[in-house]
Design a protein around this motif. Structure first.
Motif, PDB file in Angstrom:
ATOM      1  N   ARG A   1      -5.825   6.959  -3.883  1.00  0.00           N
ATOM      2  CA  ARG A   1      -5.234   8.268  -3.549  1.00  0.00           C
ATOM      3  C   ARG A   1      -4.086   8.595  -4.488  1.00  0.00           C
ATOM      4  O   ARG A   1      -3.871   9.752  -4.841  1.00  0.00           O
ATOM      5  CB  ARG A   1      -4.695   8.247  -2.121  1.00  0.00           C
ATOM      6  CG  ARG A   1      -5.761   8.095  -1.092  1.00  0.00           C
ATOM      7  CD  ARG A   1      -5.209   7.578   0.217  1.00  0.00           C
ATOM      8  NE  ARG A   1      -4.318   8.511   0.882  1.00  0.00           N
ATOM      9  CZ  ARG A   1      -3.926   8.376   2.141  1.00  0.00           C
ATOM     10  NH1 ARG A   1      -4.334   7.321   2.842  1.00  0.00           N
ATOM     11  NH2 ARG A   1      -3.149   9.250   2.698  1.00  0.00           N
ATOM     12  N   GLN A   2      -3.310   7.566  -4.841  1.00  0.00           N
ATOM     13  CA  GLN A   2      -2.156   7.791  -5.732  1.00  0.00           C
ATOM     14  C   GLN A   2      -2.607   7.832  -7.197  1.00  0.00           C
ATOM     15  O   GLN A   2      -2.206   8.719  -7.940  1.00  0.00           O
ATOM     16  CB  GLN A   2      -1.097   6.698  -5.528  1.00  0.00           C
ATOM     17  CG  GLN A   2      -0.805   6.349  -4.071  1.00  0.00           C
ATOM     18  CD  GLN A   2      -0.521   7.559  -3.181  1.00  0.00           C
ATOM     19  OE1 GLN A   2      -0.026   8.603  -3.644  1.00  0.00           O
ATOM     20  NE2 GLN A   2      -0.861   7.459  -1.910  1.00  0.00           N
TER      21      GLN A   2
ATOM     22  N   GLY B   1      -1.715  14.799 -10.832  1.00  0.00           N
ATOM     23  CA  GLY B   1      -0.849  14.599 -11.991  1.00  0.00           C
ATOM     24  C   GLY B   1      -1.296  13.434 -12.860  1.00  0.00           C
ATOM     25  O   GLY B   1      -1.095  13.439 -14.063  1.00  0.00           O
ATOM     26  N   PHE B   2      -1.915  12.426 -12.247  1.00  0.00           N
ATOM     27  CA  PHE B   2      -2.372  11.253 -12.991  1.00  0.00           C
ATOM     28  C   PHE B   2      -3.874  11.326 -13.268  1.00  0.00           C
ATOM     29  O   PHE B   2      -4.300  11.131 -14.391  1.00  0.00           O
ATOM     30  CB  PHE B   2      -2.023   9.970 -12.224  1.00  0.00           C
ATOM     31  CG  PHE B   2      -0.550   9.700 -12.190  1.00  0.00           C
ATOM     32  CD1 PHE B   2       0.123   9.323 -13.340  1.00  0.00           C
ATOM     33  CD2 PHE B   2       0.182   9.848 -11.016  1.00  0.00           C
ATOM     34  CE1 PHE B   2       1.494   9.087 -13.322  1.00  0.00           C
ATOM     35  CE2 PHE B   2       1.548   9.612 -10.993  1.00  0.00           C
ATOM     36  CZ  PHE B   2       2.210   9.233 -12.146  1.00  0.00           C
TER      37      PHE B   2
ATOM     38  N   THR C   1       5.609   3.746  -6.086  1.00  0.00           N
ATOM     39  CA  THR C   1       6.736   3.159  -6.811  1.00  0.00           C
ATOM     40  C   THR C   1       6.303   2.714  -8.209  1.00  0.00           C
ATOM     41  O   THR C   1       6.970   2.989  -9.205  1.00  0.00           O
ATOM     42  CB  THR C   1       7.317   1.969  -6.014  1.00  0.00           C
ATOM     43  OG1 THR C   1       7.732   2.446  -4.730  1.00  0.00           O
ATOM     44  CG2 THR C   1       8.495   1.337  -6.712  1.00  0.00           C
ATOM     45  N   TRP C   2       5.170   2.034  -8.270  1.00  0.00           N
ATOM     46  CA  TRP C   2       4.690   1.542  -9.569  1.00  0.00           C
ATOM     47  C   TRP C   2       4.404   2.711 -10.525  1.00  0.00           C
ATOM     48  O   TRP C   2       4.800   2.676 -11.698  1.00  0.00           O
ATOM     49  CB  TRP C   2       3.428   0.677  -9.391  1.00  0.00           C
ATOM     50  CG  TRP C   2       3.045   0.019 -10.688  1.00  0.00           C
ATOM     51  CD1 TRP C   2       3.550  -1.144 -11.192  1.00  0.00           C
ATOM     52  CD2 TRP C   2       2.148   0.542 -11.671  1.00  0.00           C
ATOM     53  NE1 TRP C   2       3.005  -1.393 -12.429  1.00  0.00           N
ATOM     54  CE2 TRP C   2       2.154  -0.376 -12.744  1.00  0.00           C
ATOM     55  CE3 TRP C   2       1.346   1.674 -11.751  1.00  0.00           C
ATOM     56  CZ2 TRP C   2       1.381  -0.189 -13.889  1.00  0.00           C
ATOM     57  CZ3 TRP C   2       0.577   1.876 -12.886  1.00  0.00           C
ATOM     58  CH2 TRP C   2       0.591   0.948 -13.950  1.00  0.00           C
ATOM     59  N   LEU C   3       3.745   3.739 -10.003  1.00  0.00           N
ATOM     60  CA  LEU C   3       3.424   4.896 -10.857  1.00  0.00           C
ATOM     61  C   LEU C   3       4.702   5.594 -11.330  1.00  0.00           C
ATOM     62  O   LEU C   3       4.793   6.020 -12.482  1.00  0.00           O
ATOM     63  CB  LEU C   3       2.510   5.870 -10.110  1.00  0.00           C
ATOM     64  CG  LEU C   3       1.044   5.414 -10.008  1.00  0.00           C
ATOM     65  CD1 LEU C   3       0.298   6.206  -8.928  1.00  0.00           C
ATOM     66  CD2 LEU C   3       0.319   5.541 -11.351  1.00  0.00           C
ATOM     67  N   ALA C   4       5.697   5.683 -10.437  1.00  0.00           N
ATOM     68  CA  ALA C   4       6.948   6.341 -10.819  1.00  0.00           C
ATOM     69  C   ALA C   4       7.653   5.553 -11.923  1.00  0.00           C
ATOM     70  O   ALA C   4       8.206   6.128 -12.854  1.00  0.00           O
ATOM     71  CB  ALA C   4       7.864   6.474  -9.597  1.00  0.00           C
ATOM     72  N   ARG C   5       7.611   4.227 -11.825  1.00  0.00           N
ATOM     73  CA  ARG C   5       8.298   3.391 -12.816  1.00  0.00           C
ATOM     74  C   ARG C   5       7.524   3.250 -14.117  1.00  0.00           C
ATOM     75  O   ARG C   5       8.077   2.821 -15.130  1.00  0.00           O
ATOM     76  CB  ARG C   5       8.536   1.991 -12.229  1.00  0.00           C
ATOM     77  CG  ARG C   5       9.648   1.964 -11.194  1.00  0.00           C
ATOM     78  CD  ARG C   5       9.578   0.700 -10.354  1.00  0.00           C
ATOM     79  NE  ARG C   5       9.684  -0.528 -11.133  1.00  0.00           N
ATOM     80  CZ  ARG C   5      10.820  -1.147 -11.380  1.00  0.00           C
ATOM     81  NH1 ARG C   5      11.949  -0.667 -10.936  1.00  0.00           N
ATOM     82  NH2 ARG C   5      10.844  -2.260 -12.090  1.00  0.00           N
TER      83      ARG C   5
ATOM     84  N   GLY D   1       0.823  -1.217   0.000  1.00  0.00           N
ATOM     85  CA  GLY D   1       0.000   0.000   0.000  1.00  0.00           C
ATOM     86  C   GLY D   1       0.852   1.260   0.000  1.00  0.00           C
ATOM     87  O   GLY D   1       1.982   1.263   0.501  1.00  0.00           O
ATOM     88  N   THR D   2       0.350   2.307  -0.543  1.00  0.00           N
ATOM     89  CA  THR D   2       0.974   3.637  -0.626  1.00  0.00           C
ATOM     90  C   THR D   2       2.335   3.595  -1.324  1.00  0.00           C
ATOM     91  O   THR D   2       2.428   3.944  -2.495  1.00  0.00           O
ATOM     92  CB  THR D   2       1.082   4.306   0.759  1.00  0.00           C
ATOM     93  OG1 THR D   2      -0.224   4.290   1.325  1.00  0.00           O
ATOM     94  CG2 THR D   2       1.520   5.763   0.655  1.00  0.00           C
TER      95      THR D   2
END
Ligand SMILES: [Zn+2]
Length: 448
Positions: A291-292, A297-298, A224-228, A218-219
């Protein structure tokens, strides 16, 4: 769907994961991913400690072998081997003897539920502690206790798993569930289990969309996944976070930040036609990994499907969120709701009526009741609605919302009318969009 049989299968899978001591990093999450991999194709990724992911940093890896508080006679009064919730998750190692007075600031209990062990974490502050039932603490005397946590917090990796099911389009549906909680069943082995079985159900099928299932901490995992994957998230057309889908409560669907996307409407429609109680909740910037995904931005079209909402049930983040709290039937019906939502997304076609000037003569084609004078049944009403609104602009979901008829009945009607040559499908490229993916990605990123 044989709810009883499927429910048992889901519950057994959750039971296999239940004893593992998971955290946001470490061998517990690896072992859990390996179990999921035994069910579905899963690619496992490992991201090194210290990797910068937007405003965050991948933390040190945490592992634990044993932990206890023992009295003067060496008897364990709190024992990690009895429940992995007994240790403050991410505790640094400690081995000392100390009086209760000195130990107390490191103890966490739930006086309102004196038999339950709370679940507490300290991911981003180096700390050690024990969680125990309030009654266990009351039984402790003012003598010296041996306190031992055999853990390690070192440079390592953050692990997550991805199951990708390719469809005819590169456009994707994202299904995300957090897999970082230790022995807690509803939050979130229920979400992990339903996601894994949904992937199993869809694998090998002819799919329009491609499906990406994420099993992530979580979080920090979602960040991390979104950044990659920042460059390819433009492919995500619809998404669902799955959590707390195993308890006996009714459904809650939390809308995406955009609030009126196809996934929001598909989920509300499916719940409306399910036989359980349900409620649609507006987006708020608190909760799970939506939330992410829905950060500005996404701003992805990702909602969150739950039964009881986190924090509203007493068992939340306690040892009472156990395998008895999740029910086979609830798990199976949650899987069914997810499959129905996928069915809407996959089949939300638009059609054109080939005979739009007045009604076509349905009776002549065996599509109308033969005796005049009686009101049309739902099948006939579905045919009339589909014919009337199929102007190339209205999707089947539009028609479902306007007519009050369920998507599945309308979809069947559209198929029959197409077979009789009365409808033609608007092309898939126009509906899902299979070209210009990269251009759209860049455009999304520029906007972010
Ligand atoms: Zn939680």
């Amino acid at each position: 769907m044989d709810f009883e049989k499927v429910g048992q299968e889901l519950h057994q899978f959750a039971a296999g994961l239940y004893p593992i001591c998971r955290s946001i990093t470490g061998d517990g999450i690896r072992e859990s991913l390996a179990r999921i991999k035994s069910l579905i194709p899963l690619q496992i990724f490992e991201v090194p400690t210290g990797t910068q992911v937007f405003d965050w940093t991948v933390p040190k890896e945490w592992n634990i072998r044993d932990a206890y508080i023992a009295d003067g006679a060496g008897k364990r009064v709190v024992d990690f081997r009895q429940s992995n919730l007994h240790v403050l998750n991410y505790s640094i190692p400690v081995h000392e003897t100390m009086p209760l007075r000195k130990l107390k600031p490191h103890l966490f209990t739930l006086p309102a539920h004196p038999d339950w062990i709370p679940y507490r974490t300290s991911y981003f502050k180096e700390e050690w502690g024990f969680c125990l039932s309030h009654n266990q603490m009351l039984a402790m005397t003012d003598c010296d206790y041996e306190v031992c946590i055999e853990s390690s917090l070192e440079d390592g990796r953050l692990s997550y798993g991805e199951c990708f099911l390719p469809g005819s389009s590169e456009q994707e549906v994202l299904i995300s569930s957090h897999v970082c909680h230790p022995s807690l069943a509803n939050d979130n082995l229920s979400g992990v289990t339903v996601a894994a079985f949904l992937a199993k159900l869809l694998s090998g099928r002819n799919l329009q969309y491609s499906y990406r299932f994420l099993f992530i901490p979580g979080t920090i995992g979602a960040i991390t996944w979104l950044a990659r994957n920042r460059k390819s998230v433009g492919r995500i057309r619809h998404g669902l976070v799955l959590t707390c889908v195993g308890d006996a409560g009714g459904f809650h669907y939390k809308k995406s930040r955009q609030g009126d996307t196809e996934i929001d409407r598909a989920a509300a429609h499916v719940l409306h036609h399910s036989d359980e109680s349900w409620e649609v909740l507006e987006f708020s910037p608190y909760g799970y990994d939506e939330r992410q995904y829905c950060s500005p931005g996404f701003n992805l079209a990702v909602g969150c499907l739950m039964r009881s909402v986190w924090g509203t049930f007493a068992q939340y983040h306690t040892s009472a969120d156990n395998l008895d709290f999740i029910r086979p039937l609830s798990l199976a019906k949650s899987l069914r709701v997810c499959a129905d939502i996928v069915n809407v997304l996959e089949n939300n076609y638009r059609y054109r009526n080939e005979l739009p000037y007045c009604e076509p003569q349905l009776g002549r084609r065996g599509l109308y009741q033969s005796t005049g004078g009686q009101a049309g049944g739902e099948d006939i009403m579905a045919r009339l609605w589909v014919l009337n609104l199929s102007d190339g602009k209205h999707s089947l979901l539009d028609i479902a919302e306007r007519s009050g008829i369920s998507f599945s009945i309308l979809s069947e009607a559209a198929e029959i009318l197409s077979d009789k040559g009365l409808l033609s499908k608007v092309s898939e490229d126009e509906r899902i969009g299979t070209t210009g993916v990269i251009a759209r990605d860049e455009c999304n990123l520029r906007r972010s």
